[in-house]
Write a protein that holds these residues in place. Structure first.
Motif, short mmCIF file in Angstrom:
data_model
loop_
_atom_site.label_atom_id
_atom_site.label_comp_id
_atom_site.label_asym_id
_atom_site.label_seq_id
_atom_site.Cartn_x
_atom_site.Cartn_y
_atom_site.Cartn_z
N MET A 90 -11.04 17.30 -113.34
CA MET A 90 -10.36 18.73 -113.74
C MET A 90 -8.62 18.52 -112.81
N PHE A 91 -8.67 18.16 -111.70
CA PHE A 91 -7.33 18.32 -110.99
C PHE A 91 -6.47 17.00 -111.31
N ASN A 92 -6.93 16.09 -112.14
CA ASN A 92 -6.08 14.91 -112.41
C ASN A 92 -5.00 14.84 -113.55
N ARG A 93 -4.62 16.13 -113.82
CA ARG A 93 -3.81 16.50 -114.88
C ARG A 93 -2.50 17.34 -114.29
N LEU A 94 -1.38 17.29 -115.13
CA LEU A 94 -0.39 18.31 -114.99
C LEU A 94 -0.43 19.64 -115.79
N THR A 95 -0.48 20.93 -114.88
CA THR A 95 -0.64 22.04 -115.71
C THR A 95 0.30 22.95 -115.14
N PRO A 96 1.21 23.66 -116.21
CA PRO A 96 1.96 24.53 -115.69
C PRO A 96 1.46 25.75 -114.65
N ALA A 97 1.96 25.87 -113.59
CA ALA A 97 1.81 27.18 -112.85
C ALA A 97 2.19 28.19 -113.69
N THR A 98 1.06 29.13 -113.42
CA THR A 98 0.99 30.58 -114.22
C THR A 98 0.99 31.78 -113.47
N GLU A 99 0.65 31.36 -111.88
CA GLU A 99 0.17 32.38 -111.19
C GLU A 99 0.88 32.30 -109.60
N CYS A 100 0.85 33.09 -108.96
CA CYS A 100 1.55 33.07 -107.53
C CYS A 100 0.31 33.26 -106.58
N ASP A 101 0.43 32.67 -105.52
CA ASP A 101 -0.82 32.53 -104.77
C ASP A 101 -0.18 32.74 -103.22
N HIS A 102 -1.00 33.01 -102.51
CA HIS A 102 -0.72 33.24 -100.95
C HIS A 102 -1.19 31.95 -100.27
N VAL A 103 -0.42 30.97 -99.88
CA VAL A 103 -0.63 29.69 -98.93
C VAL A 103 -1.82 30.08 -98.16
N VAL A 104 -1.63 31.08 -97.17
CA VAL A 104 -2.32 31.61 -96.13
C VAL A 104 -2.69 32.95 -96.81
N PRO A 105 -4.06 33.42 -97.02
CA PRO A 105 -4.70 34.53 -97.65
C PRO A 105 -4.04 35.71 -96.58
N LYS A 106 -3.83 36.81 -97.44
CA LYS A 106 -3.58 37.94 -96.40
C LYS A 106 -4.62 38.40 -95.64
#
Length: 66
Positions: free
Chosen positions: A1-17
């Motif tokens: 699942m993670f061995n592919r390039l996929t465009p980033a479409t979302e913004c994520d908090h590195v350290v969750p709020k």
């Protein structure tokens, strides 16, 4: 699942709020929907004292099972 390039479409908090993260630009990262879903599931499991694999490195990229 993670061995592919996929465009980033979302913004994520590195350290969750809920763990003290902020909306500062340095705590935000662009991430694809599948990676964000997996990261959110992992963070929820860790919050409940469980651990899911794969885990993620400090840079937010998934790392393989240990």
């Amino acid at each position: 699942m993670f061995n592919r390039l996929t465009p980033a479409t979302e913004c994520d908090h590195v350290v969750p709020k809920v763990q003290g993260g902020t909306d500062d630009e340095g705590n935000l990262q662009a991430i694809c929907a599948d990676c964000r879903k997996a990261k959110t599931e992992r963070e929820a499991a860790e919050g409940q004292g469980r651990r899911l694999r794969p885990s993620f490195g400090e840079d937010g990229w998934p790392i393989g099972p240990e």
